[in-house]
Structure formats: structure tokens, C-alpha cells
Design a protein around this motif. Structure first.
Motif, PDB file in Angstrom:
ATOM      1  N   GLU A 100      12.098  -8.733   0.202  1.00  0.00           N
ATOM      2  CA  GLU A 100      12.653  -9.213  -1.067  1.00  0.00           C
ATOM      3  C   GLU A 100      11.551  -9.467  -2.089  1.00  0.00           C
ATOM      4  OE1 GLU A 100      14.799 -12.662   0.034  1.00  0.00           O
ATOM      5  OE2 GLU A 100      16.612 -11.591   0.654  1.00  0.00           O
ATOM      6  N   GLN A 101      10.491 -10.121  -1.652  1.00  0.00           N
ATOM      7  CA  GLN A 101       9.389 -10.417  -2.559  1.00  0.00           C
ATOM      8  C   GLN A 101       8.704  -9.133  -3.034  1.00  0.00           C
ATOM      9  OE1 GLN A 101       7.021 -13.096  -0.208  1.00  0.00           O
ATOM     10  NE2 GLN A 101       8.497 -14.777  -0.380  1.00  0.00           N
ATOM     11  N   HIS A 102       8.580  -8.172  -2.136  1.00  0.00           N
ATOM     12  CA  HIS A 102       8.005  -6.892  -2.532  1.00  0.00           C
ATOM     13  C   HIS A 102       8.862  -6.217  -3.598  1.00  0.00           C
ATOM     14  CE1 HIS A 102       6.358  -2.820  -2.268  1.00  0.00           C
ATOM     15  NE2 HIS A 102       7.592  -2.399  -2.064  1.00  0.00           N
ATOM     16  N   ASP A 103      10.173  -6.238  -3.412  1.00  0.00           N
ATOM     17  CA  ASP A 103      11.073  -5.566  -4.345  1.00  0.00           C
ATOM     18  C   ASP A 103      11.052  -6.214  -5.726  1.00  0.00           C
ATOM     19  OD1 ASP A 103      11.710  -3.782  -2.396  1.00  0.00           O
ATOM     20  OD2 ASP A 103      13.759  -4.487  -2.077  1.00  0.00           O
ATOM     21  N   GLU A 104      10.808  -7.512  -5.772  1.00  0.00           N
ATOM     22  CA  GLU A 104      10.761  -8.204  -7.061  1.00  0.00           C
ATOM     23  C   GLU A 104       9.625  -7.694  -7.940  1.00  0.00           C
ATOM     24  OE1 GLU A 104      10.469 -12.288  -6.036  1.00  0.00           O
ATOM     25  OE2 GLU A 104      12.574 -12.472  -5.400  1.00  0.00           O
TER      26      GLU A 104
ATOM     27  N   VAL B 174       0.817  -1.213   0.000  1.00  0.00           N
ATOM     28  CA  VAL B 174       0.000   0.000   0.000  1.00  0.00           C
ATOM     29  C   VAL B 174       0.854   1.267   0.000  1.00  0.00           C
ATOM     30  CG1 VAL B 174      -1.686   1.334   1.325  1.00  0.00           C
ATOM     31  CG2 VAL B 174      -1.955  -1.139   1.098  1.00  0.00           C
ATOM     32  N   THR B 175       1.973   1.257   0.739  1.00  0.00           N
ATOM     33  CA  THR B 175       2.747   2.490   0.913  1.00  0.00           C
ATOM     34  C   THR B 175       3.983   2.593   0.026  1.00  0.00           C
ATOM     35  OG1 THR B 175       4.117   1.572   2.707  1.00  0.00           O
ATOM     36  CG2 THR B 175       2.005   2.565   3.329  1.00  0.00           C
ATOM     37  N   ASN B 176       4.490   1.457  -0.495  1.00  0.00           N
ATOM     38  CA  ASN B 176       5.709   1.466  -1.320  1.00  0.00           C
ATOM     39  C   ASN B 176       6.824   2.298  -0.681  1.00  0.00           C
ATOM     40  OD1 ASN B 176       5.388  -0.200  -3.679  1.00  0.00           O
ATOM     41  ND2 ASN B 176       3.770   1.210  -4.307  1.00  0.00           N
ATOM     42  N   PRO B 177       7.278   1.934   0.500  1.00  0.00           N
ATOM     43  CA  PRO B 177       8.270   2.758   1.207  1.00  0.00           C
ATOM     44  C   PRO B 177       9.659   2.643   0.598  1.00  0.00           C
ATOM     45  CG  PRO B 177       7.927   0.721   2.386  1.00  0.00           C
ATOM     46  CD  PRO B 177       6.946   0.705   1.243  1.00  0.00           C
ATOM     47  N   ASP B 178      10.468   3.654   0.841  1.00  0.00           N
ATOM     48  CA  ASP B 178      11.878   3.599   0.467  1.00  0.00           C
ATOM     49  C   ASP B 178      12.677   2.765   1.461  1.00  0.00           C
ATOM     50  OD1 ASP B 178      11.667   5.579  -1.727  1.00  0.00           O
ATOM     51  OD2 ASP B 178      11.247   6.983  -0.086  1.00  0.00           O
ATOM     52  N   VAL B 179      12.278   2.818   2.719  1.00  0.00           N
ATOM     53  CA  VAL B 179      13.029   2.150   3.771  1.00  0.00           C
ATOM     54  C   VAL B 179      12.076   1.720   4.877  1.00  0.00           C
ATOM     55  CG1 VAL B 179      13.550   4.320   4.964  1.00  0.00           C
ATOM     56  CG2 VAL B 179      15.070   2.358   5.271  1.00  0.00           C
ATOM     57  N   VAL B 180      12.365   0.582   5.493  1.00  0.00           N
ATOM     58  CA  VAL B 180      11.591   0.066   6.617  1.00  0.00           C
ATOM     59  C   VAL B 180      12.556  -0.303   7.738  1.00  0.00           C
ATOM     60  CG1 VAL B 180      10.109  -1.804   7.433  1.00  0.00           C
ATOM     61  CG2 VAL B 180       9.704  -0.805   5.188  1.00  0.00           C
ATOM     62  N   ARG B 181      12.205   0.088   8.948  1.00  0.00           N
ATOM     63  CA  ARG B 181      13.012  -0.274  10.109  1.00  0.00           C
ATOM     64  C   ARG B 181      12.471  -1.562  10.714  1.00  0.00           C
ATOM     65  NH1 ARG B 181      13.725   3.163  15.733  1.00  0.00           N
ATOM     66  NH2 ARG B 181      11.462   3.278  15.473  1.00  0.00           N
TER      67      ARG B 181
ATOM     68  N   ARG C 171       9.694   0.655  -7.077  1.00  0.00           N
ATOM     69  CA  ARG C 171      10.427   1.405  -6.057  1.00  0.00           C
ATOM     70  C   ARG C 171      10.999   0.409  -5.054  1.00  0.00           C
ATOM     71  NH1 ARG C 171      10.137   6.645  -3.887  1.00  0.00           N
ATOM     72  NH2 ARG C 171       8.329   7.124  -5.175  1.00  0.00           N
ATOM     73  N   PRO C 172      12.311   0.171  -5.056  1.00  0.00           N
ATOM     74  CA  PRO C 172      12.883  -0.801  -4.114  1.00  0.00           C
ATOM     75  C   PRO C 172      12.822  -0.299  -2.677  1.00  0.00           C
ATOM     76  CG  PRO C 172      14.624   0.357  -5.282  1.00  0.00           C
ATOM     77  CD  PRO C 172      13.329   0.790  -5.922  1.00  0.00           C
TER      78      PRO C 172
END
Length: 351
Positions: free
Chosen positions: A91-95, A56-63, A99-100
Motif C-alpha cells: 500500500e505504501q509503495h502504491d501511494e 527497485v523493480t516496480n512490479p505489476d504484481v507480487v505473490r 505503477r500500482p
């Protein structure tokens, strides 16, 4: 003392009239913090929840946390499955995403989310000085070093967070005084630098309710001590200790902030605090991140809503920040209005 307090308040109010320049600085990386405990406590699936939030958010970074008690259930046993399963979700999201997303991994005895100190039962009393003794022993150092060695080469890794608010006193019903000693934090930061030369080390602190309090902490500590009713965290110490200062900024929470001040004014005060600490960090070749940006109400307190979240994002967009992590995913998962506001705020911050 009363006259001094009036001067501080008057100066703070004057700061609120500052006009920001029309040109916004470069957009920061934007994302959120996620702990599997948030989902487990409500009988939800951490993998599914994190996947939903990413989609939903397609973040640049997650803590993400590397909890000591989860990773080291016994002094001689290490189990990284709680971390690995979350990294697989990213990893699966980035595939599938244009936006990684990268991750900040938080290591140490103090980690984000209540009760702050995530120590295994075998470690003994959850307070100092016993905590310091355990942290200086071989079992804890095995957890710490193994965490760095396991993930330092991950293409997902953006940075390390070392301890969470290590110098700040966070009172709760589970632990005693669990603040991390300066010597212990210095060892941990040095260990990250020694074992992973490619990634920076951040540590965090909250700040005073107004930038004047932060200024007093730096330039006139005795005066701040005399204003005992107006506490501050330890952003100066945190900045000195690490490569990156992560500020935990909450606009509406318990204590410290005058009741008659609007959330809009509080957001402006916070932006001024960010500017103050960014200037100090820049002079040292360091960065300031917004490690926890309030994106949900504080507990059961009423007074911070979705519109305040969006307004604070507009305010913070004027600051020079390298990364902003929103705090509040448990509320987002339960309330579509909050999830929509968080997504809107993230778009504003990286616009």
C-alpha cells in the motif's frame, strides 16, 4: 523402449528449430514472489526487504503467502499480522509509485518456499493420510475461509493461488507424502469461487524437461510411464482444477535434463511448453501464468547465471502469458548483479 526414447529425443531437438513470429503478443503483468521467511532466515527485516524490492523493480504484481502455520498457531486462534504487514508495505509503495502493484495471495496447506508444507505443529503428522483428515476438519476450514473473507475486498488483491504444486511430489527431509488430494483441492477451489466471485483461483505445477514430455502426458500417458527417467509434473491436472494454470519453469536444476543441452535450448523448450499449455488453456477459457520463472541458481548448482536470466526473459516474451512471476529474491537481496539482471528481465517481459 530404447528406440522410443530416441524418437522422443529426436522430436524434441527438431522442436528447437522452430522460428517464432516477429510480432510479440501483449505484454504480461510482471513481478516476483516474496516470502517473509526469506528475510527471517538471514536475520533481515521482511518489511524493509519487500520495500526495497518494490522500489527497485516496480512490479505489476507480487505473490505473497498466507501461511497456515503462521496464521493459525492454535486450532482456535487466527493471527493475520504476518500478511497484514506485507500488504501495508505494498500500500505504501502504491501511494508513491506511478505503477500500482497488486498481489496474488497463496492459501492452503502447501505454500511456496521450503518445506512446501507449512502446517502448524498441532495439525499432527506432516503426510497423507493424516494431512487430508486435518484439512477436512473445522479448524483448517476456519483458516481457509477466514483468509478469503479477510482479503477478498482488498483493492490490492489480483487473484488467489490455491495450494502450491498440490499434485506434485516434492521430496524433502521434513515431510512425508504431502500431496493434496483431488477432492480436497476441488473443495478449496469451490470455496474460493463461492466466497469471492470477483477473483480467479490459480494453482501450480512444474512441467517436463521438454514439451514432448508434456504432450505424452496428455496424449499417451502409458508411454510417459514407461519413460520413468524423464518425470513431469501435473500441469494437465492443475489446469483442469483451477481458473489459471501457474507453470513453475526452471531451466537449470537437478535431474531430468540432458547435460549436453545449452540453457538457450532449454529456454526454447520451455517457451514451447508454455505455447502448448496456453493453447489448451485458451480452448477452455482459462489462462496460463508463469508462476515461477527461474531467476537465481538452483541451490548450489553452478550453471545458471544473470545472463541466462536475461536470455530466458527474451524467450518468454514471445509467449502468450497473462502474468510472469520471477523466483529468486533471496539471491537478489544478496547480490546486486542478480538484482540488476532481474530488473532488466522484468523490463524486457513487459516491453
Amino acid at each position: 523402449m530404447k528406440a522410443l526414447l530416441l524418437c522422443v529425443v529426436a522430436g524434441a531437438l527438431l522442436l528447437g528449430t522452430e522460428v517464432w513470429p516477429p510480432a510479440a503478443p501483449p505484454a504480461p503483468l510482471v513481478g516476483f514472489s516474496y516470502s517473509p521467511l526469506i528475510s527471517q532466515l538471514t536475520n533481515r527485516d521482511p518489511v524493509q526487504d519487500l520495500g526495497l524490492l518494490l522500489a527497485v523493480t516496480n512490479p505489476d504484481v507480487v505473490r505473497l503467502p498466507v501461511y497456515w502455520d503462521a496464521v493459525q498457531p492454535t486450532p482456535d486462534t487466527l493471527d493475520f499480522s504476518s500478511v497484514d504487514q506485507l500488504l501495508r508495505v505494498v500500500e505504501q509503495h502504491d501511494e508513491a509509485s506511478e505503477r500500482p502493484t497488486r498481489v496474488v495471495l497463496t492459501i492452503g496447506a502447501r505454500n511456496f518456499l521450503y518445506p512446501e508444507l507449512h502446517a502448524p505443529a498441532w495439525a499432527g503428522p506432516r503426510q497423507q493420510p493424516e494431512l487430508g483428515v486435518v484439512q477436512s476438519g473445522p479448524a483448517y476450514r476456519m483458516y481457509f475461509d477466514a483468509s478469503i473473507l479477510r482479503y477478498r475486498d482488498s483493492p490490492l488483491l489480483y487473484a488467489w493461488q490455491v495450494e502450491n504444486e498440490p499434485f506434485d511430489e516434492t521430496q524433502n527431509d521434513v515431510t512425508g507424502d504431502d500431496r493434496i488430494t483431488p477432492d480436497q483441492l476441488a473443495w478449496e477451489i469451490d470455496e474460493v469461487h463461492g466466497l469471492d466471485t470477483a477473483h480467479r483461483a490459480m494453482t501450480t505445477s512444474f512441467d517436463g524437461w521438454n514439451v514432448m514430455i508434456d504432450m505424452l502426458q496428455v496424449y499417451a500417458p502409458p508411454v510417459l510411464a514407461g519413460l520413468g527417467a524423464y518425470p513431469s509434473g501435473h500441469p494437465g491436472d492443475a489446469l483442469a482444477a483451477a481458473d489459471v494454470l501457474g507453470l513453475d519453469l526452471y531451466i537449470y536444476g537437478p535431474g531430468g535434463q540432458p547435460w549436453y543441452v545449452t540453457n538457450s535450448q532449454r529456454a526454447q523448450w520451455k517457451t514451447q511448453a508454455v505455447s502448448f499449455w496456453s493453447d489448451r488453456a485458451g480452448s477452455q477459457g482459462k489462462e496460463v501464468w508463469l508462476a515461477e520463472m527461474q531467476a537465481q541458481p538452483w541451490g548450489n548448482l553452478v550453471g545458471f547465471g544473470p545472463a541466462d536470466l536475461v536470455d530466458s526473459a527474451i524467450a518468454y516474451r514471445q509467449d502468450t502469458l497473462q502474468a510472469v512471476l520471477l523466483w529468486g529474491v533471496e539471491t537478489w537481496l544478496q547480490d546486486p548483479a542478480w538484482l540488476a539482471a532481474a530488473t532488466h528481465a522484468m523490463r524486457i517481459l513487459r516491453s
